[in-house]
Design an enzyme around this catalytic site. Structure first.
Site, PDB file in Angstrom:
ATOM      1  CG  HIS A   6     -12.917 -82.241  29.671  1.00 57.69           C
ATOM      2  ND1 HIS A   6     -12.437 -80.982  29.957  1.00 57.69           N
ATOM      3  CD2 HIS A   6     -12.101 -82.802  28.644  1.00 57.69           C
ATOM      4  CE1 HIS A   6     -11.614 -80.581  28.686  1.00 57.69           C
ATOM      5  NE2 HIS A   6     -11.644 -81.530  27.991  1.00 57.69           N
TER       6      HIS A   6
ATOM      7  CG  ASP B 298     -12.660 -79.334  32.820  1.00 56.90           C
ATOM      8  OD1 ASP B 298     -12.627 -80.370  33.488  1.00 56.90           O
ATOM      9  OD2 ASP B 298     -12.312 -79.107  31.570  1.00 56.90           O
TER      10      ASP B 298
ATOM     11  CB  SER C 197      -8.626 -80.713  26.740  1.00 59.57           C
ATOM     12  OG  SER C 197      -9.620 -80.241  26.081  1.00 59.57           O
TER      13      SER C 197
END
Length: 486
Positions: free
Chosen positions: A130, A160, A235
């Site tokens: 992402h 992911d 992230s």
């Protein structure tokens, strides 16, 4: 007489000055002595804490150079807000009619920011899918003087995880991936990332829990939970133990405010290793195939089977000639563990299979007729054992790509966790004749949810050649059906 009093007064004044000075000096000496006692620390008593502090410092100093700042660019074409206007006037005036006739720019640049870390000296980088989703260009910054473009090697939306390669022949400092299976709740960990653009921020905490699921909308979830501060921008950054080993990749937070509240989640390093190796090998993430259909074992079924208190999944059907069929599994068998990892529900089964290399024989612990048994199963490749038939992407004539919930929200489509978008439809194929168009978003086939390309292939492979296909499609914000007929 007056002289006598005067002399006596002088003596008193002098005596007072002397006594006052003495008291002041004494007080200052005592005060200083008291302050020294308060400020002095016996290092032996706090030696463990000092050692821990030094450990954090050493790990941070050694690991920070391999943590990078990722920023990706995506060019978004802007048309009108009305699909009808787009289609009608676009066909007549051309796709750039807004810019040509009204001076409205047709393109704008969207930039997303995140973190990644180098895992090989040749510039292989791990990050979250992402972070670089939909990017036309990906750049990484090591420090203010080092900036490179990177290319996407591959991505796995189910976990992911994305793998990048820095466009440089330079040898880079890199981090070592540790063994997340050895991780214990309560261990100290360090998170490094770029929260809110603040590069290489270091935070510390402990492992709060293991095996967390139902956290995000990814297909496979087996998260490490930590209270190390993780915020937007973290992230894709590493979660590191005090041996300076990466034991996870920070991927998500639980928050009511958008910021850290002490609940962050990281993808285990052993899963990172498998996905990275698959993507570097051939760009495809292959997973083990059992060839069974299962459902969660609930209390009612467990009671009927006489195995109260047992958790697992019960086999409802088995494909012929599948690995499970050849191993001797049967309908009604309850699977409680695979490869020595507990299976309490279907989600556990999917997560365990995601981490086991294909073409490997693993033990499966089952309960049959109330008795515990262990059966060895050879895990075949999911991709090399599809039935295919006429219901395949190739035969349909489609080129598709996964689309995430984030992109769906940008398109103002809510309540759907994912799907696939049609990138191309070959002329005179089944899909073309059935009215499937480029940019159609497919979210269901025969009422089975489609969240990504992998689930699309999986659902197609399970539908009989004699059974027709009904696609649930979103086009221009509207949902409708398309029947695929030969």
């Amino acid at each position: 007489m007056k002289a006598k009093y005067f002399f006596f007064s002088i003596v008193l004044i002098i005596t007072g000055i002397v006594i006052g000075t003495a008291l002041t000096v004494s007080f200052d000496r005592d005060y200083q002595s008291l302050g020294t006692e308060i400020g002095r620390i016996d290092e032996e008593k706090v030696k463990p804490a000092i050692s821990l502090s030094k450990a954090f410092t050493e790990v941070a100093d050694n690991c920070r150079p391999a943590v990078i700042y990722i920023f990706s660019e995506k060019i978004i074409r802007r048309r009108s807000l009305n699909p009808f206007i787009d289609e009608f006037f676009g066909d007549i005036l051309g796709e750039d009619f807004l810019e040509k006739y009204y001076g409205i720019p047709q393109e704008r640049k969207s930039v997303s920011l995140g973190t990644g870390f180098i895992v090989r000296e040749d510039g292989i980088v791990l990050t979250n899918t992402h972070v670089i989703e939909g990017a036309d260009k990906i750049f990484i910054k090591i420090d203010e003087s080092e900036e490179y473009e990177a290319k996407l090697i591959g991505e796995d939306r189910g976990t992911d995880i994305a793998v990048l390669k820095i466009n440089s022949d330079k040898k880079f400092k890199y981090l070592r991936l540790g063994d997340s299976d050895k991780l214990k709740v309560g261990e100290w960990v360090i998170a490094i990332g770029n929260p809110f653009g603040l590069t290489r921020t270091v935070t510390a905490g402990i492992v709060s829990a293991l095996g967390r699921g139902d956290v995000t909308n990814t297909e496979y979830e087996d998260y490490i939970q930590t209270d190390a501060s993780i915020n937007p921008g973290n992230s894709g950054g590493p979660l590191i133990n005090l041996k300076a080993e990466v034991i996870g990749m920070n991927a998500a937070i639980y928050s009511t405010s958008g910021g850290n509240i002490g609940i962050g989640f990281a993808i285990p390093s052993n899963l990172l290793k498998k996905i990275m190796e698959d993507l570097l090998d051939d760009g495809i993430v292959d997973r083990g195939w059992l060839g069974i259909y299962v459902q969660n074992l609930n209390e009612g079924i467990a009671e009927k089977l006489g195995i109260n208190g047992v958790k697992g999944v019960i086999i409802t059907d088995i494909k012929k000639e599948s690995p499970s069929f050849k191993a001797g599994l049967k309908k009604g068998d309850v699977i409680t563990a695979i490869d020595n990892k507990k299976i309490e529900n279907y989600k556990d089964l999917a997560d365990v299979l995601a981490q086991i290399p294909v073409n490997k024989t693993v033990p499966a612990e089952i309960i049959r007729d109330g008795k515990k048994m262990t059966i060895n199963i050879y895990l075949a490749s999911r991709y090399k054992n599809r039935e295919g038939g006429k219901h395949s992407i190739e035969n349909l004539g489609l080129t598709v790509k996964s689309i995430s919930r984030t992109v769906l929200r940008r398109l103002k489509i809510y309540g759907i966790s994912g799907g696939i978008i049609v990138e191309d439809v070959r002329e005179n194929t089944t899909a073309f004749k059935s009215g499937i168009k480029i940019n159609d978003i497919i979210i269901e086939i025969n009422e089975q949810s489609i969240t990504d390309t992998e689930s699309f292939i999986e659902v197609l492979s399970q539908i009989s050649d004699r059974e027709p296909l009904r696609f649930t499609i979103i086009r221009n914000g509207k949902i409708f059906y398309r029947y695929i007929n030969d």
